[in-house]
Write a protein that holds these residues in place. Structure first.
Motif, short mmCIF file in Angstrom:
data_model
loop_
_atom_site.label_atom_id
_atom_site.label_comp_id
_atom_site.label_asym_id
_atom_site.label_seq_id
_atom_site.Cartn_x
_atom_site.Cartn_y
_atom_site.Cartn_z
N ALA A 71 0.94 -1.14 0.08
CA ALA A 71 0.12 -0.06 -0.11
C ALA A 71 0.99 1.08 0.08
O ALA A 71 0.48 2.05 -0.90
CB ALA A 71 -0.92 0.06 1.08
N LEU A 72 2.08 1.21 0.81
CA LEU A 72 2.79 2.29 0.82
C LEU A 72 3.36 2.82 -0.48
O LEU A 72 3.56 3.86 -0.99
CB LEU A 72 4.01 2.29 1.79
N ALA A 73 3.80 1.43 -1.16
CA ALA A 73 4.44 1.72 -2.63
C ALA A 73 3.33 2.64 -3.44
O ALA A 73 3.72 3.27 -4.42
CB ALA A 73 4.65 0.41 -3.24
N GLY A 74 2.20 1.92 -3.44
CA GLY A 74 1.21 2.71 -4.12
C GLY A 74 0.95 4.25 -3.75
O GLY A 74 0.90 4.98 -4.77
N VAL A 75 0.80 4.51 -2.51
CA VAL A 75 0.74 5.94 -2.13
C VAL A 75 2.11 6.85 -2.64
O VAL A 75 2.07 7.99 -3.12
CB VAL A 75 0.68 6.18 -0.81
N LEU A 76 3.26 6.06 -2.71
CA LEU A 76 4.33 6.78 -3.00
C LEU A 76 4.74 6.62 -4.63
O LEU A 76 5.86 7.10 -5.09
CB LEU A 76 5.56 6.42 -2.11
N TRP A 77 3.97 5.96 -5.30
CA TRP A 77 4.01 5.91 -6.82
C TRP A 77 5.51 5.09 -7.25
O TRP A 77 6.23 5.53 -7.90
CB TRP A 77 4.02 7.23 -7.52
N CYS A 78 5.75 4.12 -6.54
CA CYS A 78 6.92 3.38 -6.74
C CYS A 78 6.57 1.84 -6.43
O CYS A 78 5.32 1.26 -6.35
CB CYS A 78 8.09 3.92 -5.74
N SER A 79 7.32 0.92 -7.24
CA SER A 79 7.21 -0.40 -6.80
C SER A 79 7.58 -1.04 -5.28
O SER A 79 8.32 -0.13 -4.69
CB SER A 79 8.21 -1.27 -7.75
N SER A 80 6.98 -2.16 -4.92
CA SER A 80 7.36 -2.62 -3.60
C SER A 80 8.91 -2.85 -3.48
O SER A 80 9.41 -2.78 -2.29
CB SER A 80 6.51 -4.08 -3.40
N GLY A 81 9.53 -3.34 -4.41
CA GLY A 81 10.91 -3.66 -4.44
C GLY A 81 11.75 -2.36 -4.26
O GLY A 81 12.80 -2.62 -3.63
N GLU A 82 11.17 -1.19 -4.60
CA GLU A 82 12.05 0.05 -4.10
C GLU A 82 12.04 0.53 -2.83
O GLU A 82 12.70 1.13 -2.21
CB GLU A 82 11.63 1.14 -4.98
N LEU A 83 10.98 -0.31 -2.14
CA LEU A 83 11.08 -0.14 -0.67
C LEU A 83 11.73 -1.20 0.25
O LEU A 83 11.60 -1.23 1.39
CB LEU A 83 9.59 0.16 -0.24
N ALA A 84 11.98 -2.22 -0.47
CA ALA A 84 12.51 -3.61 0.11
C ALA A 84 14.04 -3.38 0.59
O ALA A 84 15.03 -2.96 -0.19
CB ALA A 84 12.40 -4.81 -0.85
N GLY A 85 14.13 -3.77 2.06
CA GLY A 85 15.72 -3.52 2.29
C GLY A 85 16.38 -4.78 2.08
O GLY A 85 15.81 -5.97 1.30
N ARG A 86 17.61 -4.76 2.03
CA ARG A 86 18.49 -5.91 1.80
C ARG A 86 18.47 -7.06 2.99
O ARG A 86 18.59 -7.06 3.86
CB ARG A 86 20.00 -5.58 1.56
N PRO A 87 18.04 -8.24 2.39
CA PRO A 87 17.99 -9.34 3.27
C PRO A 87 19.04 -9.72 3.96
O PRO A 87 20.17 -9.85 3.31
CB PRO A 87 17.37 -10.59 2.52
N ARG A 88 19.06 -9.84 5.41
CA ARG A 88 20.18 -10.23 5.90
C ARG A 88 20.14 -11.74 6.73
O ARG A 88 21.09 -12.46 6.47
CB ARG A 88 20.60 -9.23 6.95
N SER A 89 18.99 -11.86 7.21
CA SER A 89 18.89 -13.38 7.75
C SER A 89 18.25 -14.52 6.89
O SER A 89 17.86 -14.18 5.83
CB SER A 89 17.95 -13.23 9.05
N LEU A 90 18.25 -15.59 7.36
CA LEU A 90 17.62 -16.55 6.80
C LEU A 90 16.02 -16.23 6.51
O LEU A 90 15.82 -16.55 5.62
CB LEU A 90 17.84 -17.98 7.57
#
Length: 251
Positions: A71-90
């Motif tokens: 939903a936040l991606a929709g409000v910010l006119w971006c993809s969800s991937g642009e808001l995704a942090g870098r995975p660190r844990s399993l």
């Protein structure tokens, strides 16, 4: 004491979230937290969202759920991937691939309870074959594989010993942790030893910093020894080592 976003993501099972990207995208649109909160309430039915909650996400005080990120991606006119942090844990790598814990346990041949315990403790206790299956399933790079299987602290210890000791580096012990052929490992260790000597050397310039300042270069190099190791490997001409499972010490 503030918890990191990565720590909160591990504990809650929420996907990794790039808080700084959310803030950057919002400010680029000229929106305030109140505008984002209103959009989430009006357009996505998230009636509980307040400007304070939006600021909490951006400051890493809390982590949005998967649906909230969408939903936040929709409000910010971006993809969800642009808001995704870098995975660190399993767990974060699993969530990033959209897999359930049951899916992963089944695919690598582990009991669900055993696999769940590994996620909770951030400690991999599977076999080498299961580790290779895990790396393929989650599409892990070799640095990611070493990190999520809990091998990074031991890797750092071996690398520090290799660059600071006068004895021959323990390539065989290193190869047990990092499935890379002996030749690139030896080349990487040679480069690291040279890099450490340069960082720790006392400058010949009489107007250089104090001895303590110059010694800090060596300590800083050792603090980031794993990062330097991956960088050196990446500069080698043969990149067949880059993914786990296909390489390793050969007799």
């Amino acid at each position: 004491m503030r918890r990191s976003t990565a720590s909160q993501s591990r504990q809650s099972g929420r996907p990794p979230f790039d808080a700084s990207a959310a803030r950057r995208l919002r400010t680029a649109l000229g929106m305030g937290p109140e505008h984002v909160a209103y959009g989430l309430r009006a357009s996505y039915g998230l009636t509980y969202v307040t400007p304070d909650l939006v600021l909490g996400w951006e400051r890493g005080l809390s982590t949005p759920t998967g649906p909230e990120v969408t939903a936040l991606a929709g409000v910010l006119w971006c993809s969800s991937g642009e808001l995704a942090g870098r995975p660190r844990s399993l767990r974060e790598h699993r969530l990033a691939r959209g897999l359930s814990a049951e899916d992963v346990a089944r695919a690598v041949g582990l009991e669900f309870i055993a696999y769940s315990g590994m996620e909770e403790s951030d400690t991999w206790r599977g076999t080498e074959r299961q580790a290779a299956l895990l790396a393929g399933l989650l599409e892990l790079t070799l640095p990611e594989f070493v990190a999520v299987t809990g091998r990074e602290p031991r890797l750092a210890q071996l690398l520090r010993g290799a660059v600071t000791s006068r004895r021959a580096p323990r390539v065989r012990a290193l190869a047990r942790l990092v499935p890379v052929d002996r030749r690139p490992l030896e080349a990487a260790l040679t480069a690291l030893r040279e890099g450490y000597r340069e960082a720790a050397a006392v400058a010949s310039d009489p107007y250089g910093g104090s001895a303590d300042d110059r010694g800090d270069g060596g300590r800083e190099f050792l603090d980031r020894i794993v990062e330097h190791f991956w960088w050196v490997l990446a500069t080698l001409p043969d990149e067949s080592w880059a993914r786990p499972g296909g390489a390793g010490e050969r007799s």
